[in-house]
Write a protein that holds these residues in place. Structure first.
Motif, mmCIF file in Angstrom:
data_model
loop_
_atom_site.group_PDB
_atom_site.id
_atom_site.type_symbol
_atom_site.label_atom_id
_atom_site.label_comp_id
_atom_site.label_asym_id
_atom_site.label_seq_id
_atom_site.Cartn_x
_atom_site.Cartn_y
_atom_site.Cartn_z
ATOM 1 N N ALA A 134 39.175 42.618 32.439
ATOM 2 C CA ALA A 134 37.942 42.311 33.154
ATOM 3 C C ALA A 134 38.285 41.814 34.551
ATOM 4 O O ALA A 134 39.286 41.119 34.749
ATOM 5 N N PRO A 135 37.480 42.179 35.564
ATOM 6 C CA PRO A 135 37.745 41.683 36.919
ATOM 7 C C PRO A 135 37.823 40.162 36.944
ATOM 8 O O PRO A 135 37.080 39.466 36.247
ATOM 9 N N ALA A 136 38.747 39.637 37.749
ATOM 10 C CA ALA A 136 38.959 38.195 37.860
ATOM 11 C C ALA A 136 38.531 37.731 39.245
ATOM 12 O O ALA A 136 38.923 38.332 40.258
ATOM 13 N N VAL A 137 37.746 36.679 39.296
ATOM 14 C CA VAL A 137 37.302 36.111 40.573
ATOM 15 C C VAL A 137 38.395 35.186 41.096
ATOM 16 O O VAL A 137 38.731 34.187 40.468
ATOM 17 N N LEU A 138 38.962 35.523 42.255
ATOM 18 C CA LEU A 138 40.006 34.701 42.864
ATOM 19 C C LEU A 138 39.431 33.684 43.840
ATOM 20 O O LEU A 138 40.038 32.634 44.074
ATOM 21 N N ALA A 139 38.281 33.982 44.421
ATOM 22 C CA ALA A 139 37.598 33.058 45.333
ATOM 23 C C ALA A 139 36.156 33.510 45.446
ATOM 24 O O ALA A 139 35.868 34.705 45.371
ATOM 25 N N ASP A 140 35.254 32.558 45.611
ATOM 26 C CA ASP A 140 33.834 32.905 45.773
ATOM 27 C C ASP A 140 33.195 31.884 46.705
ATOM 28 O O ASP A 140 32.664 30.866 46.285
ATOM 29 N N ARG A 141 33.301 32.173 48.015
ATOM 30 C CA ARG A 141 32.743 31.308 49.041
ATOM 31 C C ARG A 141 31.922 32.158 50.000
ATOM 32 O O ARG A 141 32.043 33.389 50.019
ATOM 33 N N ALA A 142 31.127 31.490 50.818
ATOM 34 C CA ALA A 142 30.303 32.220 51.779
ATOM 35 C C ALA A 142 31.158 32.973 52.789
ATOM 36 O O ALA A 142 30.767 34.039 53.279
ATOM 37 N N VAL B 58 37.809 39.389 44.470
ATOM 38 C CA VAL B 58 37.828 39.768 43.060
ATOM 39 C C VAL B 58 38.993 40.733 42.831
ATOM 40 O O VAL B 58 39.196 41.667 43.610
ATOM 41 N N ARG B 59 39.730 40.514 41.746
ATOM 42 C CA ARG B 59 40.844 41.382 41.410
ATOM 43 C C ARG B 59 40.537 42.188 40.171
ATOM 44 O O ARG B 59 39.975 41.686 39.199
ATOM 45 N N CYS B 60 40.925 43.468 40.207
ATOM 46 C CA CYS B 60 40.920 44.307 39.018
ATOM 47 C C CYS B 60 42.248 45.056 38.982
ATOM 48 O O CYS B 60 42.490 45.942 39.813
ATOM 49 N N GLY B 61 43.119 44.672 38.064
ATOM 50 C CA GLY B 61 44.417 45.333 37.959
ATOM 51 C C GLY B 61 45.237 45.177 39.230
ATOM 52 O O GLY B 61 45.496 44.070 39.685
ATOM 53 N N SER B 62 45.598 46.288 39.833
ATOM 54 C CA SER B 62 46.472 46.277 41.003
ATOM 55 C C SER B 62 45.722 46.179 42.320
ATOM 56 O O SER B 62 46.343 46.226 43.386
#
Length: 362
Positions: free
Chosen positions: A29-37, A42-46
């Protein structure tokens, strides 16, 4: 709660990852690495997808992306990935093959790199960071950079003449605006004033701010004799990754602020941390030695580096403390331990006799 931007970035990263790895899906599942204005990542695999701040100058961003994608700095900057020209995204990246738009925000794609481990500060790659900065700063700036006069690159050779250092490349950077360290510091102070109007806790920060020369407060142009180079613009350890992950060489990421400027501002954060007591002296001296050995032009080849670094380090201390006070006010909390160290450092800066800082202020 998953936002629409996060979902859209996850879908785009997934599509790009499949374009690189083939049709069989084994993606987590996609991973949120940062979520700011100012940046949602967002990362998905490579593949990593980044939504830049709404209102970003996409012409300038396109130029910076072209710089990172070119071969001249492939050993310094992580290059972007082309946006897949399929489905709903077809044609949206016409201004740049590396740029599209989702939900009103410019979006870019990047290969995943292994970041610095925040839980292992002793292994932080300070020497590698210094070498990357020196290589970036030694890149000659062609006259296509706004504000850079025609003719030979105005980057003085301050490296030790005895070192066997390869000649630096000269690169045109079309439409890439100047990196403005003073403007970022001024914005941080403005945010603090708005968040804590008239509060006594801001007094040492404002006192340290008022002691800076006008050019470091973004009120007048920088002195003509200051070194000018290609700069990263937002250097900290979060801006380094190993690529290919997890054991490739270290590279710099995030070119949102890259441009022509005074390279001392790229060294300002480690210098300020050292002066404030957050960075051990032995680490600072290793960092400085690596930068000098690699021919970095921001400081003299040997001897005291503070004539070049003092103003930028003081300004970065103010910037960090001001942002800490603004953030802690927004979160209705007291500054944490590290934030308080930088606020206290402002008090010490404000207490310095003027004659100790005047010689470094020009």
């Amino acid at each position: 709660m998953t936002t629409a931007v996060v979902r859209a970035l996850g879908a785009l990263a997934h599509e790009a990852a499949h374009a690189r790895t083939g049709p069989r899906c084994a993606c987590p599942a996609p991973a949120v690495l940062a979520d700011r204005a100012d940046g949602t990542v967002v990362r998905c695999g490579s593949v990593v997808a980044k939504a830049h701040a709404a209102g970003t100058d996409t012409v300038a961003l396109s130029a910076r992306l072209a710089l990172a994608a070119g071969p001249g700095l492939a050993d310094v900057l992580l290059g972007p990935l082309p946006v897949p020209p399929t489905g709903d995204l077809a044609g949206r990246g016409a201004a740049s093959p590396y740029l599209t738009e989702l939900l009103g925000r410019p979006v870019t794609l990047w290969p995943y790199g292994e970041p610095v481990d925040p839980g292992d500060p002793d292994e932080a790659p300070w020497e590698a960071t210094a070498v990357l900065l020196a290589r970036l700063h030694r890149t000659g700036i062609g006259h296509a950079v706004p504000g850079q006069p025609p003719g030979p690159p105005a980057v003085p050779a301050m490296r030790p003449p005895v070192m066997d250092i390869p000649a630096a490349p000269v690169m045109d950077v079309p439409a890439a605006p100047a990196m403005r360290g003073p403007a970022k510091a001024a914005l941080a102070v403005a945010r603090m004033r708005a968040a804590r109007p008239g509060e006594p806790v801001t007094a040492p920060v404002l006192a340290a701010w008022s002691g800076l020369p006008p050019w470091a407060r973004d009120e007048t142009p920088a002195p003509a004799h200051r070194v000018r180079a290609l700069c990263h613009g937002d250097l900290h350890l979060g801006q380094l990754v190993r690529h290919p992950a997890p054991h490739g060489p270290w590279l710099l990421i995030d070119v949102d602020d890259t441009g022509a400027g005074d390279p001392a501002w790229d060294l300002a954060r480690p210098a300020a941390w050292y002066a404030a007591g957050l960075l051990p002296p032995e680490v600072w001296f290793r960092f400085l030695a690596a930068y000098r050995t690699a021919g970095g032009p921001a400081v003299r080849a040997d001897g005291d580096p503070w004539p070049e670094l003092d103003v930028a380090a003081r300004a970065l201390t103010v910037q960090t403390a001001a942002l800490a006070l603004a953030k802690s006010a927004a979160e209705d909390r007291a500054p944490d331990e590290v934030e308080q160290v930088m606020i206290d450092a402002c008090a010490r800066i404000a207490a310095l006799p003027p004659e100790l800082t005047a010689e470094h202020s020009s």
